[in-house]
Design an enzyme around this catalytic site. Structure first.
Site, PDB file in Angstrom:
ATOM      1  N   GLU A 113      32.986  33.620  34.943  1.00 16.01           N
ATOM      2  CA  GLU A 113      34.263  33.675  35.651  1.00 16.01           C
ATOM      3  C   GLU A 113      35.091  34.789  35.028  1.00 16.01           C
ATOM      4  O   GLU A 113      35.481  34.672  33.862  1.00 16.01           O
ATOM      5  CB  GLU A 113      35.025  32.362  35.481  1.00 16.01           C
ATOM      6  CG  GLU A 113      34.400  31.174  36.165  1.00 16.01           C
ATOM      7  CD  GLU A 113      35.243  29.915  35.943  1.00 16.01           C
ATOM      8  OE1 GLU A 113      35.614  29.282  36.933  1.00 16.01           O
ATOM      9  OE2 GLU A 113      35.541  29.577  34.787  1.00 16.01           O
ATOM     10  N   ASP A 129      31.908  29.962  31.480  1.00 16.21           N
ATOM     11  CA  ASP A 129      33.203  29.484  31.935  1.00 16.21           C
ATOM     12  C   ASP A 129      34.299  30.387  31.353  1.00 16.21           C
ATOM     13  O   ASP A 129      34.233  30.780  30.186  1.00 16.21           O
ATOM     14  CB  ASP A 129      33.381  28.041  31.445  1.00 16.21           C
ATOM     15  CG  ASP A 129      34.602  27.399  32.032  1.00 16.21           C
ATOM     16  OD1 ASP A 129      34.618  27.199  33.260  1.00 16.21           O
ATOM     17  OD2 ASP A 129      35.549  27.103  31.275  1.00 16.21           O
TER      18      ASP A 129
END
Ligand code: CA
Length: 695
Positions: free
Chosen positions: A366, A335
């Site tokens: 990400e 993340d």
């Protein structure tokens, strides 16, 4: 107590680094029937007491044991007693204050993670765990993003009542729609779909759901409390620390036995709150602070974990290794990877490669952040623009491709290539080659091509933002929507890179247009298995594409030379076409060349094909044409708002380039009539072919 800035200065000093960086790998509690050891890193503590309890919450303290101070800021206590199932926490004395904290290095905990638990991990293994192995890899990885609770919550899934929303639901291999015994749901459905990797959304212990509360609560779980412990609300008994561990292992074991590899979603960039075990045991060491004393919040969640600091990097690395070793996890999705530093990401890659083989454990993240972050000493981070600094086997979600295909995920009314926006043709062509030609804009302002398609996660929907179905509904008519969903799927599934989809994308999943459903009711977030059967034709279209993809080495290629396979690129308003060199020494395919045409215009486009041996593999409505060896003749039409995939049969030698595109505006009425005829003929022949196959 010192201020955040004073702590920052303290940790930056040479003296601190020389005296308090601990290299041992034994922090936390280790426990067998022969004894246990407890170790905590807390360099600033003046005194540490270990408190023992018989329960995970409440009850009396069984013992208060002073910890021994060792070198490098480590506190320890050893015993020959069997401590399995004993709960514990620490009382630290620091600068005149008494602070109580659970163990940041805990491997088990009580309800809501507020007390840690000593655990003999061998006693948490389900039967047969020692024989648990990840299934063999196939020609392509297809990653399916799944939330534990969303998966089995809805009654339509046909899961046993007591397992709905739990890890245990994953141990049910043969569920059917409302238990009708006919229409597969759950794992049986996923197997048919053809996905190879299941990515489990946060399943480490997070804070936003009260584990002692009622079952209707819902959260995605991007709010870590105990990084090395499974979340309790997904277990059948969050009060007994060993249950969640065993049940998560059972989930992974069944997924492996059903042919899926398991990827874990990890959120090392921030914690649930600043009042964390990190903070209570080593104030401000694990968090970023700006030089003016402001608290760094590049995550927009209230804090940023300082991945660049030695003990923090060590923590994250060891946590990743722990999940792979103890839980047999096959890969990680980071993340907000854009907040973590490049050095750490490459180090994780290297350590996993050394243990398991190059690229075997999949890593991606990400490549962005939600704001400015106070990383120390200008350490380079891992956003998209630093793609050239990252190992070739660290992947990035490619928002460029995502937004080019369907339009901005953030500006919901903005259309993309398939919904008729102009100006995306270059990005679409670049997507086909997984950004390996001209590349992405680097931090330095230059362009850096992806090193290989292994650096690119090709996708059009994930848990963030609207579902694909909802996004398409913002600009497309009801009548177009299904067609455009098929086009989106066929488009990204014919791009290089590693394919990824949000669970339910393949059946037109909707969240009623909601953009951020992280804490919305489970009734909105749950997978609706009835919809999966209602929209069966769309599921079939995805199924055909996934099965076809696996036979196309030219698109599966993850090597640094993959982009060279894409040639003969044609671009005009709303149209992109390209040829793929589909030859491979690694695995054989029936087709040596592919011609792929993305036609987002509202007119059909005809093509003259050079030479013999062309077949239609997939058109606007049927992604399984390749099964029928359907000859294309020398002229074909790419229908409006669709993808046409042509394959050149390998035994027809003398492949020639030079496909001629004929645009509708250049066509005479006669030609347009001919085209319609041709399309009809194509469809008739297809039907005939299917009948033949059926006989
Ligand atoms: Ca929890």
């Amino acid at each position: 107590m010192k201020t955040a800035l004073e702590w920052k200065h303290y940790y930056s000093k040479r003296e601190f680094k020389d005296n308090y960086i601990y290299c041992g790998k034994d922090l936390g509690a280790a426990c067998t029937d022969a004894g246990a050891s407890f170790k905590l890193w807390s360099p600033a503590a003046e005194r540490v007491t270990l408190n023992l309890y018989s329960a995970g919450d409440g009850g009396k303290t069984m013992a208060r044991i002073p910890m021994q101070k060792e070198e490098k800021g480590v506190w320890s206590w050893h015993t020959k007693e069997d401590m399995h199932g004993v709960y514990y926490d620490y009382t630290l004395e620091m600068e005149g204050e008494k602070i109580q904290s659970a163990d940041p290095y805990a491997k088990a905990c009580g309800v809501n993670g507020t007390r840690s638990m000593a655990v003999d991990l061998r006693r948490t293994d389900p039967e047969g765990w020692e024989n648990d192995r990840a299934p063999e890899e196939s020609a392509e990885r297809i990653i399916y993003e799944l939330h534990v609770k969303e998966f089995s919550w809805d009654a339509s899934g046909g899961f046993p009542e007591e397992y709905r929303g739990k890890y245990k639901a994953f141990t049910c291999k043969d569920t059917t729609l409302y238990n009708d015994g006919v229409h597969p749901t759950g794992l049986a459905y996923l197997k048919e779909l053809g996905v190879t990797h299941v990515e489990i959304m946060p399943a480490y212990d997070y804070g936003s759901v009260d584990e002692a509360g009622d079952d209707s609560q819902f959260n995605w779980g991007y709010d870590p409390v105990n990084y090395n412990v499974p979340e309790g609300s997904y277990s059948t008994d969050p009060h007994r620390g060993e249950v969640r561990i065993r049940e998560m292992k059972e989930m992974i074991q069944t997924l492996h036995s059903c042919g899926f590899r398991v990827i874990m979603d990890v959120v090392y960039n921030h914690t649930y709150s600043l009042d964390s075990w990190f903070q209570r045991t080593a104030p401000w060491y694990f968090y970023r602070v700006f030089d003016d004393g402001r608290i760094s919040d590049g995550s927009a969640c209230g804090n940023d974990v300082a991945s660049e600091r030695e003990m923090c990097a060590k923590y994250i690395l060891e946590s990743v290794l722990y999940w792979t070793e103890e839980y047999h996890i096959d890969g990680f999705r980071f993340d907000l990877m854009g907040l973590l530093d490049v050095k750490l990401m490459n180090r994780i890659r290297k350590e996993l490669d050394e243990r398991y083989g190059k690229g075997v454990k999949i890593l991606f993240g990400e490549p962005w952040a939600a704001g400015e972050t106070a990383i120390e000493n200008g350490a380079p981070r891992a956003p998209r623009g630093n793609i050239d600094l990252l190992d070739e086997n660290i992947g990035m979600f490619c928002d460029l491709t995502r937004d080019a295909v369907k339009g901005s995920a953030l500006k919901i009314k903005r259309p993309g290539f398939i919904t008729g926006a102009s100006g995306y043709e270059n990005d679409i062509a670049e997507s086909a080659a997984a950004w390996g030609k001209t590349g992405v804009s680097s931090i330095k302002g230059e362009r850096a091509p992806a090193k290989a398609p292994s650096q690119i996660i090709t996708y059009v929907s994930s848990h963030d933002n609207q579902t694909l179905w909802d996004k398409l509904g913002e600009t497309a008519s009801e009548e177009e929507r299904m067609r455009l969903n098929r086009m989106a799927a066929a488009l990204y599934m014919t791009c290089q890179g590693t394919l990824f989809l949000l669970s339910g994308e393949e059946f037109g999943r909707t969240k009623d247009g909601m953009e951020d459903s992280f804490n919305a009711p489970v009734s909105l977030n749950r997978l609706d298995w009835a919809l999966a059967w209602k929209n069966r034709s769309l599921v079939e279209y995805y199924k055909g594409l996934i099965a076809l993809r696996r036979q196309l080495p030219g698109l599966c290629d993850k090597s640094s030379r993959a982009a060279e396979r894409i040639s003969d690129i044609y671009k005009s308003d709303g149209v992109v076409g390209f040829t793929v060199d589909n030859t491979s020494e690694a695995f054989s395919s029936e087709w040596d060349r592919l011609r792929i045409i993305y036609n987002s215009t509202k007119n059909g486009i005809s093509y003259k094909l050079p030479g013999e041996g062309w077949e239609i593999l997939c058109d606007a409505s049927d992604s399984g044409m390749w099964r029928h060896r359907f000859p294309a003749g020398n002229r074909v039409t790419a229908e409006s708002q669709s993808v046409l995939i042509l394959g050149h049969r390998a035994q027809f030698s003398g492949f020639r380039a030079g496909i001629v595109h004929i645009h509708s505006e250049e066509k005479t009425d006669m030609e347009q009539r001919e085209e319609k005829q041709l399309l009809k003929k194509q469809r008739r022949r297809k039907r005939w072919q299917e009948e033949q196959d059926a006989v």
